[in-house]
Design a protein around this motif. Structure first.
Motif, PDB file in Angstrom:
ATOM      1  N   LEU A 196     -17.709  35.346  23.148  1.00 24.92           N
ATOM      2  CA  LEU A 196     -18.970  36.036  22.933  1.00 24.92           C
ATOM      3  C   LEU A 196     -19.283  36.971  24.100  1.00 24.92           C
ATOM      4  CD1 LEU A 196     -21.468  36.407  21.181  1.00 24.92           C
ATOM      5  CD2 LEU A 196     -22.511  34.449  22.327  1.00 24.92           C
ATOM      6  N   CYS A 225     -24.020  40.607  16.730  1.00 25.33           N
ATOM      7  CA  CYS A 225     -23.881  39.643  15.623  1.00 25.33           C
ATOM      8  C   CYS A 225     -22.404  39.461  15.265  1.00 25.33           C
ATOM      9  CB  CYS A 225     -24.668  40.127  14.408  1.00 25.33           C
ATOM     10  SG  CYS A 225     -26.466  40.124  14.630  1.00 25.33           S
ATOM     11  N   HIS A 272     -17.470  32.339  16.695  1.00 23.00           N
ATOM     12  CA  HIS A 272     -17.585  31.168  15.819  1.00 23.00           C
ATOM     13  C   HIS A 272     -16.334  31.016  14.951  1.00 23.00           C
ATOM     14  CE1 HIS A 272     -19.561  28.096  13.400  1.00 23.00           C
ATOM     15  NE2 HIS A 272     -19.167  28.747  12.319  1.00 23.00           N
ATOM     16  N   ARG A 327     -15.940  29.563  22.979  1.00 25.60           N
ATOM     17  CA  ARG A 327     -16.826  30.377  22.159  1.00 25.60           C
ATOM     18  C   ARG A 327     -17.693  31.271  23.037  1.00 25.60           C
ATOM     19  NH1 ARG A 327     -20.677  27.121  18.238  1.00 25.60           N
ATOM     20  NH2 ARG A 327     -18.616  26.491  17.464  1.00 25.60           N
ATOM     21  N   THR A 328     -18.185  30.719  24.148  1.00 21.32           N
ATOM     22  CA  THR A 328     -19.002  31.521  25.064  1.00 21.32           C
ATOM     23  C   THR A 328     -18.180  32.624  25.703  1.00 21.32           C
ATOM     24  OG1 THR A 328     -20.337  29.548  25.510  1.00 21.32           O
ATOM     25  CG2 THR A 328     -20.539  31.395  27.047  1.00 21.32           C
ATOM     26  N   TRP A 367     -20.796  37.285  17.873  1.00 18.83           N
ATOM     27  CA  TRP A 367     -21.116  35.871  17.652  1.00 18.83           C
ATOM     28  C   TRP A 367     -20.299  35.294  16.501  1.00 18.83           C
ATOM     29  CZ3 TRP A 367     -22.871  33.190  13.461  1.00 18.83           C
ATOM     30  CH2 TRP A 367     -23.282  31.864  13.683  1.00 18.83           C
ATOM     31  N   TRP A 368     -20.183  36.053  15.396  1.00 21.12           N
ATOM     32  CA  TRP A 368     -19.398  35.568  14.252  1.00 21.12           C
ATOM     33  C   TRP A 368     -17.927  35.420  14.623  1.00 21.12           C
ATOM     34  CZ3 TRP A 368     -15.218  37.640  11.724  1.00 21.12           C
ATOM     35  CH2 TRP A 368     -14.843  36.994  10.553  1.00 21.12           C
TER      36      TRP A 368
END
Length: 574
Positions: free
Chosen positions: A47, A222, A229, A43-44, A225-226
């Motif tokens: 991102l 944003c 995720h 995830r990181t 990030w979504w």
């Protein structure tokens, strides 16, 4: 613009490669420096990559577009100044004033009116020598114009704009020549907008643009990030190295199990099949089958029914080519939606053989129990004779049992060359004797052919089933002496076996069904396996099985097998 983004993309790619190398090669990092290189979660990584690309792209594009917008505003201000200068230069009053003794008296008021009306910092009019006739500061009238950029208008008659520093400071200036009725250049007009004011106007325009870019940056982060995720959720919270390990484990498991596995997607196209499935379907490789409709490879497949209904199907029998199989079919359901289906299948013959082997083992166990009981009785008898001091009678009993076993063994060795077939026949003789059935070998029976491993397995299965059925039938005949007669020969191109009993025989109405799988005249479950398997083995090995009325009054089963498929290849014999 795209060229400017290339370094940013390359830097982001190097950043992701660094993160992945740290994660996959973390075991090579020394324990001393481990805290400096902590593995980055997937995830990181997403991102960082997406966020970096969004920020870099927006910043580069914003800087370029704003720079270009500033150039356009500057250019528009210059064109505005040039057009004002051209308009003033064409004024008849101004042209006529050049012929008067004091041109400044007429030109100065006109120039000031235009300056105030257009918002220009200054409107300067000069003659051919650059002497001012109009200026915002009256005290500078009659002085030479400064800037050094009047030659194009005075000498070439050109209208243009330029950026230069005049007496009032640095400005964007529009120049236009003043031409009289005869077409002669008699002067020029210079209209200027101060560069400081232009910069303020540009800043006012760009403030909104940078605000929108900042908003897009926020939305982009944003979204990154979504997206990270969402990706994490889609891959069930697993890290890339965990997914790779699971894929390798899945491949190892799929190709190691004995059952065939075929998976299809929503459209019924094959997405996976293992080695057992390819072997049973007789397919060359996996690449030529993936993506093809399952109906092309298995026309009678019911995978479409599972995809449409979502119902599971277990222990369904079907044929794949010439192979009977038992199939289980289950849908793949994700969040209440059918995403595909999986079918597992196994050769029914293997299941039948396993069931028959288990049944044979159970019968052998019963026979061993009976033998152990009989031998214990005889041992007790011998022990009693010895205790009664009757050694001769004990020896006579031992010789009697030994002679009987030796006679049985000699009979088998005389007629059968293969030790495994001889072993199964001896075992069935003992089994029949314990059941009270007499098993006779026809005098001229002979089996001298050396059998291959496959041939031995086939004959053991065929003879075992037929002799077991014959023992059961002979016991049902109600005769004073239950009998079985066995004849076999290997003369000619085939191996021939006849198993006859004095049982009740087979009802003629049932003759057409006796070899069908699952059909049996005996009560109970798990029946109807032996004769169906015997017939299948005969057909697979170039032979057949038939049923006739026997001379003993019961049934007579006749089995033929191709000698070429049963015999040992002499070139490969040890």
């Amino acid at each position: 613009m795209h060229i400017l983004c290339l370094p940013v993309l390359a830097a982001a790619h190097r950043l992701l490669n660094w993160a992945v190398s740290i994660q996959s090669g973390g075991n090579r990092v020394s324990q001393k420096n481990l805290f400096l290189f902590k593995p980055l979660a997937f995830r990181t990584q997403v991102l960082l990559l997406v966020g970096t690309l969004v920020v870099a792209t927006l910043l580069v594009q914003g800087a370029y577009l704003n720079h270009r917008q500033g150039q356009i505003i500057t250019e528009q201000m210059g064109l505005r100044a040039m057009m004002v200068a051209q308009t003033v230069a064409l004024m008849p009053e101004l042209i006529q004033a050049f012929d008067t003794p004091d041109p400044a008296r007429v030109i100065q008021p006109l120039a000031e009116q235009v300056r105030i009306a257009t918002g220009a910092r200054y409107v300067v009019v000069g003659n051919q020598e650059g002497i001012r006739y109009a200026h915002p500061l009256p005290e500078r009238l009659g002085l030479p114009m400064v800037g050094g950029d009047n030659e194009r208008a005075l000498l070439g008659g050109e209208a243009y704009f330029s950026q230069a520093e005049g007496s009032l400071g640095e400005a964007i200036r529009g120049k236009a020549p003043v031409v009289n009725a005869q077409g002669e250049i008699i002067g020029l007009v210079s209209v200027g907008f101060m560069l400081e004011k232009v910069d303020v106007d540009i800043d006012n325009y760009l403030a909104l643009s940078w605000g929108l870019i900042g908003l897009m940056l926020l939305l982009g982060l944003c979204g990154a990030w979504w997206l990270a995720h969402h990706f994490k959720k889609v891959i069930l919270g697993l890290e890339p190295h965990e997914i790779a390990r699971l894929v390798m484990e899945k491949d190892a498991i799929l190709h190691s199990i004995h059952e065939g596995i075929v998976a299809v997607n929503q459209e019924g196209h094959i997405t996976l099949l293992n080695q057992a499935a390819r072997r049973l379907l007789d397919l060359p490789d996996e690449s030529s089958t993936l993506g093809r409709p399952v109906q092309e490879l298995v026309p009678n497949s019911k995978m479409r029914e599972v995809l449409s209904s979502g119902e599971r199907q277990f222990n369904q029998e079907m044929w794949i080519g010439e192979h009977p199989v038992v199939v289980n079919r289950v849908p793949i359901v994700h969040e209440g939606k059918i995403e595909g289906a999986v079918a597992t299948f196994r050769s029914r013959q293997e299941i039948l053989e396993l069931s028959l082997a288990l049944k044979t083992v159970n019968k052998d166990m019963d026979a061993l129990r009976v033998q152990a009981h009989e031998f214990s009785n005889k041992l007790y008898t011998i022990s009693g004779l010895l205790q009664l001091n009757k050694p001769q009678q004990a020896l006579s009993l031992i010789r009697q049992e030994t002679d009987r076993e030796q006679a049985r063994l000699a009979t088998v060795l005389e007629h059968i060359a293969d030790p495994l077939v001889g072993g199964i026949l001896l075992g069935k003789m003992a089994y029949a004797e314990q059941k009270g059935v007499r098993l006779e070998l026809v005098e001229d029976s002979a089996l001298h052919t050396r059998l291959s491993g496959r041939g031995q397995d086939v004959l053991i299965s065929v003879l075992g089933n037929l002799l077991n059925n014959a023992v059961d039938a002979a016991l049902q005949g109600g005769q004073h002496q239950s009998r079985i007669r066995l004849f076999f020969t290997d003369l000619g191109e085939q191996l021939l076996f006849e198993v006859e009993d004095n049982g009740p025989g087979v009802d003629p109405a049932l003759m057409a069904h006796i070899f069908q799988d699952g059909f049996s005249t005996k009560p109970g479950r798990h029946r109807g396996i032996g004769l169906a398997l015997v017939r299948q083995l005969c057909l697979e090995n170039g032979g057949d099985i038939s049923l006739e009325d026997g001379d003993l009054g019961g049934a007579c089963f006749i089995v033929t097998l191709a000698k070429t498929r049963m015999a040992l290849n002499e070139d490969k014999a040890p």
